[in-house]
Design a protein around this motif. Sequence first.
Motif, PDB file in Angstrom:
ATOM      1  N   UNK A  58       6.338 -15.796  26.667  1.00 17.01           N
ATOM      2  CA  UNK A  58       7.095 -14.585  27.019  1.00 17.01           C
ATOM      3  C   UNK A  58       8.599 -14.852  27.000  1.00 17.01           C
ATOM      4  N   UNK A  59       9.017 -16.011  27.504  1.00 18.11           N
ATOM      5  CA  UNK A  59      10.442 -16.337  27.522  1.00 18.11           C
ATOM      6  C   UNK A  59      10.978 -16.559  26.118  1.00 18.11           C
ATOM      7  N   UNK A  60      10.205 -17.222  25.281  1.00 16.97           N
ATOM      8  CA  UNK A  60      10.622 -17.434  23.890  1.00 16.97           C
ATOM      9  C   UNK A  60      10.780 -16.093  23.181  1.00 16.97           C
ATOM     10  N   UNK A 233      18.903  -0.120  27.049  1.00 17.36           N
ATOM     11  CA  UNK A 233      17.454  -0.148  27.010  1.00 17.36           C
ATOM     12  C   UNK A 233      16.849  -1.125  28.003  1.00 17.36           C
ATOM     13  N   UNK A 234      15.814  -0.670  28.692  1.00 15.61           N
ATOM     14  CA  UNK A 234      15.196  -1.484  29.722  1.00 15.61           C
ATOM     15  C   UNK A 234      14.604  -2.769  29.147  1.00 15.61           C
ATOM     16  N   UNK A 235      14.023  -2.690  27.940  1.00 14.34           N
ATOM     17  CA  UNK A 235      13.445  -3.894  27.348  1.00 14.34           C
ATOM     18  C   UNK A 235      14.516  -4.940  27.070  1.00 14.34           C
ATOM     19  N   UNK A 241      17.782 -10.797  31.045  1.00 17.00           N
ATOM     20  CA  UNK A 241      17.488 -11.344  32.369  1.00 17.00           C
ATOM     21  C   UNK A 241      16.529 -12.536  32.258  1.00 17.00           C
ATOM     22  N   UNK A 242      15.500 -12.403  31.418  1.00 19.18           N
ATOM     23  CA  UNK A 242      14.461 -13.427  31.318  1.00 19.18           C
ATOM     24  C   UNK A 242      14.967 -14.722  30.697  1.00 19.18           C
ATOM     25  N   UNK A 243      16.061 -14.668  29.935  1.00 16.37           N
ATOM     26  CA  UNK A 243      16.569 -15.879  29.296  1.00 16.37           C
ATOM     27  C   UNK A 243      17.680 -16.544  30.099  1.00 16.37           C
ATOM     28  N   UNK A 244      17.911 -16.093  31.310  1.00 16.25           N
ATOM     29  CA  UNK A 244      18.928 -16.682  32.174  1.00 16.25           C
ATOM     30  C   UNK A 244      18.288 -17.412  33.345  1.00 16.25           C
ATOM     31  N   UNK A 245      19.018 -18.337  33.973  1.00 17.24           N
ATOM     32  CA  UNK A 245      18.494 -19.000  35.176  1.00 17.24           C
ATOM     33  C   UNK A 245      18.368 -18.052  36.358  1.00 17.24           C
ATOM     34  N   UNK A 254      17.402  -7.298  44.031  1.00 19.35           N
ATOM     35  CA  UNK A 254      18.297  -7.360  42.882  1.00 19.35           C
ATOM     36  C   UNK A 254      17.568  -7.096  41.585  1.00 19.35           C
ATOM     37  N   UNK A 255      16.388  -7.690  41.433  1.00 19.52           N
ATOM     38  CA  UNK A 255      15.586  -7.454  40.232  1.00 19.52           C
ATOM     39  C   UNK A 255      15.180  -5.985  40.132  1.00 19.52           C
TER      40      UNK A 255
END
Length: 282
Positions: A58-60, A233-235, A241-245, A254-255
Amino acid sequence: MNDGKPFFCCPICGRTLHRRGNALCCELRHSFDLASQGYVHLLPANRMHARLPGDSKEMVAARRRFLDTGCYAPFAREIARIARQACAGQKHPVILDAGCGEGYYTDTVRRAFAEEEGVRVCGFDISKLAVASAARRYPALELAVASCFAIPAKNASADLLLAIFSPIVPEEFARVVRPGGALLLAVAAPRHLFGLKEILYDTPYENKTKDTVYPGFVFESRTPVRTTATIYGQQTLHDLFAMTPYYWKTPADGAKRLQEKESLFTELGFDLLLYRRTEDKG
């Protein structure tokens, strides 16, 4: 995988690898299968801290989608420019991307050298899923699954080592980069993604900037790269967001605030730090 002599060496004994059919083998008969996508898995089982270390599928995928928006293209172009500058005058340079992920920056650098003969661009990452993604999309790259803490490469085998947000292991980097070669790092600028932080945190903070000395290297230059972006866009917001620490340490509220947004404006900024490998004394 390069049709000639492989760049990577045996991760068990350090000897030269040779292609034998669909595998790479050393003279001690350690053998490593080539995946159908063309990469080789050189991370021994006793060095894996999980069944599938590194970024998840998912992160990739999230990083791939976000980088395809072009928001980070100015950074990729500048990395490629500095890479060419760092290798100027070097015949047949070998460039190694440590922690290459899905290969976005690695292939940008490769394309910057496309008109020069004999240039070799290789990369590795601890995430098998990221390397597989890179190999599918960028077949011209020579790729391996491996760790920055035990790089399967000969001493002084790289003219330039890239570490774009990957773990920095000075001793291994100094071992792999030849004397007079270069190390290029990317670090977040003080207000990188500040607009995202303003949504995620009640008290957003700037990243700290510091000059770091690494044994075996001398600092040569800092190149700041700054831009801004409006992300729609939400996606796409989720992909960023998913590719950051921050994805792992953001409070639930916050999320949730980010999930309610359809766009955000933010500053983007990297500092590209170039180091030169010192000449060995002996």
